[in-house]
Every structure is written in structure tokens, then in C-alpha cells.
Design a protein around this motif. Structure first.
Motif, short mmCIF file in Angstrom:
data_model
loop_
_atom_site.label_atom_id
_atom_site.label_comp_id
_atom_site.label_asym_id
_atom_site.label_seq_id
_atom_site.Cartn_x
_atom_site.Cartn_y
_atom_site.Cartn_z
N VAL A 66 0.86 -1.18 0.00
CA VAL A 66 0.00 0.00 0.00
C VAL A 66 0.90 1.24 0.00
N LYS A 67 0.75 2.07 -1.02
CA LYS A 67 1.63 3.23 -1.14
C LYS A 67 1.39 4.20 0.02
N GLU A 68 2.48 4.53 0.71
CA GLU A 68 2.39 5.41 1.87
C GLU A 68 2.74 6.84 1.49
N ASN A 69 3.86 7.02 0.76
CA ASN A 69 4.29 8.36 0.40
C ASN A 69 5.19 8.36 -0.81
N ASN A 70 5.25 9.52 -1.46
CA ASN A 70 6.20 9.76 -2.54
C ASN A 70 7.14 10.86 -2.06
N PHE A 108 15.92 6.05 5.32
CA PHE A 108 16.53 5.52 4.11
C PHE A 108 17.27 6.65 3.39
N VAL A 109 18.16 6.25 2.48
CA VAL A 109 19.00 7.23 1.78
C VAL A 109 18.93 6.96 0.28
N ARG A 132 8.83 8.79 9.30
CA ARG A 132 7.91 9.26 10.35
C ARG A 132 7.41 10.67 10.04
N THR A 133 8.30 11.50 9.51
CA THR A 133 7.92 12.89 9.20
C THR A 133 7.72 13.08 7.69
#
Length: 351
Positions: free
Chosen positions: A90-94, A115-116, A130-131
Motif C-alpha cells: 500500500v503506497k504510503e508516500n512519494n 533511508f537514503v 515518520r515525518t
């Protein structure tokens, strides 16, 4: 990171000994209990599902250490993060901010929120799920194509198109070392113990440096042509390399000898991933399937069908689920338009 389109066949690879290809085509006597068990599992879990992720091709996929999230990086200059729910992503963010293609990404080895990303815009960016914000942008000297995070979480290494590898402090976000190499640097990785740094190069070699001193330890003639990718197994027993000769070679970490080769692909091996238990190795190329081998025997365990070349594969850190991305086109409307999907294999057939 040029990968030759033409492939070489396997060649005579020298005598055995440290840094050599010993027993390079060992064949086992029959399927092991593990292979039979996993084949039984995949017979009921052979479904691949695809999920819209980007507006252009996906270069890189990676799981967070807890396996709750999958991140993808794309030619469309963004990263996407998905949550793994029962049998779907489920896509959370772009994540937007890069000014050029996101060529590779990786997660913090023990913090599942960070992540980087490495980009052709001459920066790397560290993101916090988280943000959903970029917590650091680090300027580098060139167009970045490969990146890895040290097992102790303290350092990020990034390689660029000019074969410079920069070591960045993950807390201060400052460069603490930089190495210019005289060969084409492909993929880079620390060993699991964090005391050696490995590079695959365009001459077919694996170069090993001590860490943090970055002094040459050994150069292994691993393949007769361009050595493209490298991965360490989670158990710390083996590492694997993939090459333009279409071979995957498996190496003993302590002895630095090749213990086995996998030769079922016909095209340059672009991407590798070990399963969480270190017992399966997925490898992929321009072949229209992903090879899944049993590590200990080299036997074919399964193959995942795909309709186009595969850029990236990643086993889930706890379950027999394989994320991957291919050079898919959105054929429904425009056969030249890239689909930008992320795929997940290992789902229940009835899901």
C-alpha cells in the motif's frame, strides 16, 4: 556504470587457490529437503502482483530492516515508500526533492525509519518516514549511481560516475573520506563485520579494502568481463557477484575462494539478493525470468517469469517474498511509455 550489451560465454577461469574460481561448476546429486519444501511453498504462493509506484522506470527497490516498508527509486526523480499489508503493498508516500534520476537507495541497517537515496543531481538525501521529510541533503562531487549504508549504521558510502567513492558520516552528514579509483566502479558494499569494503569493477575484479583505513587488502579476478553487482548473505558466510559474462559466482567470505557458480541466465547479471535465511539467491538480468537458486547446491529452486529486463530484486528480510522491478512499458495506451511499477512475488495463488 556501462554494462556491455553483448555477453561472453563462460571461459576457463584459472586454477584454484585464494581468490580463485575453485570447483566452479559443481553439480549436486538431487534436490535437498529445503528445495523440495520451498518448491512446495511456491507452488501455492507463485502469484506476482504489481503496484503503481512511479511515472518512469524503477531503478532500485529495498526493504526496511523490519520488513514493514518497501522503498523504490526511479528515473522520475522520486522515491516511493509502500507499507506491506497482508498480501499487498500500500503506497504510503512519494518523496520529492531530487533534481535528477534516483539510481539507488538503501535503508539504515537497524533503524526502520531512515533511508537514503543516491541521485544524478550530485546529492544524496536521507529521509525519515515518520515525518516524510528529507532530514539531510549532502552535496557530492559527481553524479551518484550507487550507495550503501555500513552495517554499524555510522557511515554511508556513495559512488559516482567518475569512480569516486565518498564516505559520509551518517550523523554529521559530512564527508570523512574520499577515494578516487583508476577503474570503473560498479557496486559497493561493506562486509557484515564492517571491517572490509568491497567494490566490483569493470575489469571483472573484486577489490577489497580494509575499513576504516581503506588500504588495499586483495584484488580478486572474479570474472572474465565486467563485474556488475555484489551482495553479502545475512549469515555472513558467503557473498555473491554477478557479471557481464552472465554468471553469478558465490564466494566464501573467510577464504575468499569461489565455491560455486550459477549459470542459468544468458545476459549480464544486473542484480542479486539473498533470502533472509541465506539459503536462496535471486539473480536477474535482461532474461525474462528471475532465477532463484539454492545457495548450498546451486540447484534451481524456482524461476519468476517477467515480461522485460529486471533492474532490481530484493528478498523480504523475514518472509519468502521477493520485490522486483522491470523495464516495463505501459502497452495499453503507449508502448513506449514506462510503467514504473513495483512487483511482489510469493503471494498466495488465491489472494
Amino acid at each position: 556504470m556501462a554494462v556491455p550489451a553483448a555477453t561472453m560465454g563462460p571461459s576457463a577461469l584459472g586454477q584454484s587457490g585464494p581468490g580463485s574460481m575453485a570447483h566452479w561448476c559443481s553439480v549436486s546429486s538431487g534436490p535437498t529437503r529445503y528445495v523440495l519444501g520451498m518448491q512446495e511453498l511456491f507452488r501455492g504462493h507463485s502469484k506476482t502482483r504489481e503496484f503503481p509506484a512511479h511515472s518512469a522506470k524503477v531503478h532500485s527497490v529495498a526493504w526496511s530492516c523490519d520488513g514493514r516498508r518497501l522503498a523504490s527509486g526511479s528515473f522520475d526523480k522520486t522515491a516511493s515508500v509502500f507499507l506491506l499489508e497482508k498480501d499487498r503493498l500500500v503506497k504510503e508516500n512519494n518523496y520529492r526533492g531530487h533534481g535528477d534520476s534516483v539510481d539507488q537507495l538503501c535503508w539504515h541497517p537497524s533503524n526502520p525509519d531512515l533511508f537514503v537515496t543516491a541521485s544524478g543531481d550530485k546529492t544524496i538525501r536521507i529521509w525519515d518516514v515518520r515525518t516524510t521529510k528529507c532530514i539531510a541533503t549532502v552535496n557530492t562531487k559527481g553524479e551518484n549511481i550507487n550507495i550503501c549504508w555500513s552495517p554499524d549504521g555510522q557511515t554511508i558510502a556513495v559512488g559516482n560516475k567518475d569512480d569516486v567513492v565518498t564516505f559520509i558520516d551518517a550523523k554529521t552528514h559530512r564527508s570523512k573520506a574520499e577515494e578516487q579509483f583508476k577503474f570503473e566502479v560498479n557496486e559497493i558494499s561493506w562486509n557484515n563485520d564492517n571491517n572490509m569494503f568491497f567494490l566490483t569493477n569493470g575489469n571483472g575484479c573484486i577489490n577489497i579494502l580494509s575499513y576504516p583505513e581503506l588500504k588495499p587488502v586483495q584484488s580478486i579476478n572474479a570474472h572474465p568481463s565486467n563485474c556488475i553487482c555484489i551482495k553479502f548473505d545475512p549469515m555472513g558466510k558467503y557473498f555473491a557477484t554477478g557479471s557481464a559474462d552472465a554468471l553469478v559466482s558465490l564466494w566464501d567470505v573467510d577464504e575468499l575462494v569461489c565455491v560455486r557458480c550459477f549459470s542459468r541466465l544468458d545476459w549480464p547479471v544486473r542484480t542479486l539478493s539473498f533470502s533472509h535465511d541465506g539459503k536462496m539467491l535471486a539473480s536477474a538480468s535482461e532474461d525474462h525470468f528471475i532465477d532463484i537458486a539454492e545457495v548450498e547446491t546451486g540447484d534451481k529452486l524456482w524461476e519468476v517469469q517477467c515480461e522485460s529486463p529486471t533492474f532490481t530484486v530484493a528478498w523480504h528480510p523475514k518472509r519468502p517474498l521477493l520485490a522486483f522491478a522491470c523495464d516495463d512499458k505501459d502497452g495499453k495506451y503507449d508502448s513506449s511509455r514506462e510503467a514504473g511499477t513495483v512487483k511482489l512475488f510469493g503471494l498466495p495463488n488465491d489472494s
